[in-house]
Design an enzyme around this catalytic site. Structure first.
Site, PDB file in Angstrom:
ATOM      1  N   TYR A  99       0.837  -1.140   0.000  1.00  0.00           N
ATOM      2  CA  TYR A  99       0.003  -0.014  -0.047  1.00  0.00           C
ATOM      3  C   TYR A  99       1.006   1.206   0.079  1.00  0.00           C
ATOM      4  O   TYR A  99       0.629   2.189  -0.951  1.00  0.00           O
ATOM      5  CB  TYR A  99      -0.941  -0.035   1.196  1.00  0.00           C
ATOM      6  CG  TYR A  99      -1.919   1.173   1.261  1.00  0.00           C
ATOM      7  CD1 TYR A  99      -3.182   0.895   0.841  1.00  0.00           C
ATOM      8  CD2 TYR A  99      -1.629   2.009   1.966  1.00  0.00           C
ATOM      9  CE1 TYR A  99      -4.233   1.815   1.035  1.00  0.00           C
ATOM     10  CE2 TYR A  99      -2.613   3.232   2.098  1.00  0.00           C
ATOM     11  CZ  TYR A  99      -3.985   3.020   1.437  1.00  0.00           C
ATOM     12  OH  TYR A  99      -4.783   4.133   1.462  1.00  0.00           O
TER      13      TYR A  99
ATOM     14  N   ALA B 193       2.688   1.582  -3.282  1.00  0.00           N
ATOM     15  CA  ALA B 193       1.771   2.107  -4.455  1.00  0.00           C
ATOM     16  C   ALA B 193       1.568   3.758  -4.290  1.00  0.00           C
ATOM     17  O   ALA B 193       1.176   4.232  -5.218  1.00  0.00           O
ATOM     18  CB  ALA B 193       0.345   1.340  -4.478  1.00  0.00           C
TER      19      ALA B 193
HETATM   20  P1  NAD Z   1     -13.635   2.029   0.608  1.00  0.00           P
HETATM   21  O1  NAD Z   1     -13.136   0.721   0.689  1.00  0.00           O
HETATM   22  O2  NAD Z   1     -14.545   2.222   1.302  1.00  0.00           O
HETATM   23  O3  NAD Z   1     -13.491   2.519  -0.983  1.00  0.00           O
HETATM   24  C1  NAD Z   1     -12.426   2.163  -1.786  1.00  0.00           C
HETATM   25  C2  NAD Z   1     -13.379   2.058  -3.174  1.00  0.00           C
HETATM   26  O4  NAD Z   1     -12.744   1.682  -4.180  1.00  0.00           O
HETATM   27  C3  NAD Z   1     -14.566   1.379  -3.163  1.00  0.00           C
HETATM   28  O5  NAD Z   1     -15.668   1.902  -3.459  1.00  0.00           O
HETATM   29  C4  NAD Z   1     -14.376   0.169  -3.961  1.00  0.00           C
HETATM   30  O6  NAD Z   1     -15.211  -0.540  -4.571  1.00  0.00           O
HETATM   31  C5  NAD Z   1     -13.530   0.682  -5.073  1.00  0.00           C
HETATM   32  N1  NAD Z   1     -12.799  -0.088  -5.755  1.00  0.00           N
HETATM   33  C6  NAD Z   1     -11.896  -1.097  -5.212  1.00  0.00           C
HETATM   34  N2  NAD Z   1     -10.991  -1.468  -6.184  1.00  0.00           N
HETATM   35  C7  NAD Z   1     -11.762  -0.902  -7.404  1.00  0.00           C
HETATM   36  C8  NAD Z   1     -11.561  -1.412  -8.772  1.00  0.00           C
HETATM   37  N3  NAD Z   1     -10.648  -2.322  -9.225  1.00  0.00           N
HETATM   38  N4  NAD Z   1     -12.259  -0.675  -9.587  1.00  0.00           N
HETATM   39  C9  NAD Z   1     -12.962   0.125  -9.460  1.00  0.00           C
HETATM   40  N5  NAD Z   1     -13.306   0.699  -8.128  1.00  0.00           N
HETATM   41  C10 NAD Z   1     -12.629  -0.219  -6.947  1.00  0.00           C
HETATM   42  O7  NAD Z   1     -12.274   2.810   1.106  1.00  0.00           O
HETATM   43  P2  NAD Z   1     -12.071   4.375   1.478  1.00  0.00           P
HETATM   44  O8  NAD Z   1     -11.247   4.448   2.757  1.00  0.00           O
HETATM   45  O9  NAD Z   1     -13.092   4.922   1.235  1.00  0.00           O
HETATM   46  O10 NAD Z   1     -10.707   4.506   0.385  1.00  0.00           O
HETATM   47  C11 NAD Z   1     -10.753   5.381  -0.835  1.00  0.00           C
HETATM   48  C12 NAD Z   1      -9.409   5.877  -1.170  1.00  0.00           C
HETATM   49  O11 NAD Z   1      -9.208   6.584  -0.116  1.00  0.00           O
HETATM   50  C13 NAD Z   1      -8.495   4.807  -1.414  1.00  0.00           C
HETATM   51  O12 NAD Z   1      -7.600   5.120  -2.475  1.00  0.00           O
HETATM   52  C14 NAD Z   1      -7.822   4.734  -0.137  1.00  0.00           C
HETATM   53  O13 NAD Z   1      -6.470   4.166  -0.440  1.00  0.00           O
HETATM   54  C15 NAD Z   1      -7.666   6.106   0.376  1.00  0.00           C
HETATM   55  N6  NAD Z   1      -7.415   6.537   1.634  1.00  0.00           N
HETATM   56  C16 NAD Z   1      -8.040   6.232   2.739  1.00  0.00           C
HETATM   57  C17 NAD Z   1      -8.148   6.536   3.767  1.00  0.00           C
HETATM   58  C18 NAD Z   1      -8.857   6.129   5.065  1.00  0.00           C
HETATM   59  O14 NAD Z   1      -8.510   6.468   6.131  1.00  0.00           O
HETATM   60  N7  NAD Z   1     -10.037   5.744   5.041  1.00  0.00           N
HETATM   61  C19 NAD Z   1      -6.629   7.152   4.293  1.00  0.00           C
HETATM   62  C20 NAD Z   1      -5.921   7.335   3.261  1.00  0.00           C
HETATM   63  C21 NAD Z   1      -6.309   7.274   1.905  1.00  0.00           C
END
Ligand code: NAD
Length: 252
Positions: free
Chosen positions: A156, A159
């Protein structure tokens, strides 16, 4: 003054809009007046969100790991809304593993979505912006793990670090085409991606390492999202902006 964040007349594509931050981002952008294209694999979740947002929203199925799926999305956009102004490159996955146990399969799964998928989306949307000669804003959703590291998150972190450099490289090359490319680096915000971990005792104790001693709320990303999406940030490109309760400055 609030008008500088107004998105009326703009169209935003949000990837991974079926849950968590992506779902919230779509509602925030629509609230500021944008038409929103909701994309992800779980079409039933997108339809439910579309019903919540109303006529400003449309949905297109998308798997960012599939070139064919992205080609179909671009065709669908060309046949419907026509063009785009904003991409929120948000789809992401996590698969925590200790480095010694990290498998090729797990590494590829995370890199394929979080870096290759984000690259493909950024490339496809850049092509649209260039063809239409009107510029646009790409907002990559990176992470504080693209800047520092944490246990069990090698793939992670690698990436997201790649996504940070992708953001800067694109910003450099596309500035003269009026395409701005910035990244938000959130700290920990409670969503599906991490709710298992923060439900544990270990997760609860980890929260104490965040200077603000709490997780972020989805709504606490609204300000930065609207800034980067709108003309309020017209002189910003290549910026990586942490929103993390001070997590990146915790003591060494
Ligand atoms: P989440 O799992 O709720 O959302 C991730 C979304 O990406 C989901 O809707 C999932 O269906 C979609 N997804 C995954 N693989 C996919 C694919 N192959 N094609 C299309 N859609 C796909 O998690 P989140 O926390 O909402 O994460 C959203 C973004 O924020 C991510 O990139 C995550 O790395 C980033 N992020 C989250 C946090 C946190 O604390 N939640 C912190 C830093 C970064």
């Amino acid at each position: 003054m609030n008008d500088i964040f107004n998105l009326e007349g703009k169209t935003a594509l949000i990837t991974g809009a079926s849950s968590g931050l992506g779902k919230h981002f779509a509602k925030t952008l629509a609230g500021a007046g944008a038409s929103v294209i909701l994309s992800a694999r779980r079409i039933e979740n997108l339809e439910a969100l579309k019903a919540e947002i109303g006529s400003q929203a449309s949905c297109i199925p998308l798997d960012v790991t599939s070139v064919e799926s992205i080609d179909n999305l671009v065709k669908e956009i060309r046949n419907t809304t026509g063009s785009l102004d904003i991409l929120v490159n948000n789809a992401g996955v996590s698969d925590p593993q200790r480095f010694k146990d990290l498998t090729e399969e797990s590494w590829n799964y995370v890199l394929e979505t979080n870096l290759n998928g984000a690259f493909r989306m950024a490339k496809a949307v850049t092509d649209i912006f260039l063809e239409d000669k009107k510029g646009g804003s790409i907002i990559n959703i990176a992470s504080i793990l693209g800047i520092r590291v944490g246990l069990n998150l090698t793939s992670y972190a690698a990436a997201k670090a790649g996504l940070v450099q992708l953001t800067k490289s694109m910003a450099l090359e596309l500035a003269r085409s009026n395409i701005r490319v910035n990244a938000i680096a959130p700290g920990y915000i409670l969503t599906e991606i991490n709710d298992d971990f923060f439900g544990t005792e270990e997760g609860q104790s980890y929260i104490k390492s965040i200077p603000m001693r709490r997780l972020g709320l989805e709504s606490e990303l609204d300000g930065i999202l609207l800034l980067l999406a709108s003309d309020a940030s017209s002189f910003m490109t290549g910026s990586i902006i942490p929103v993390d309760g001070g997590h990146l400055v915790n003591p060494l």
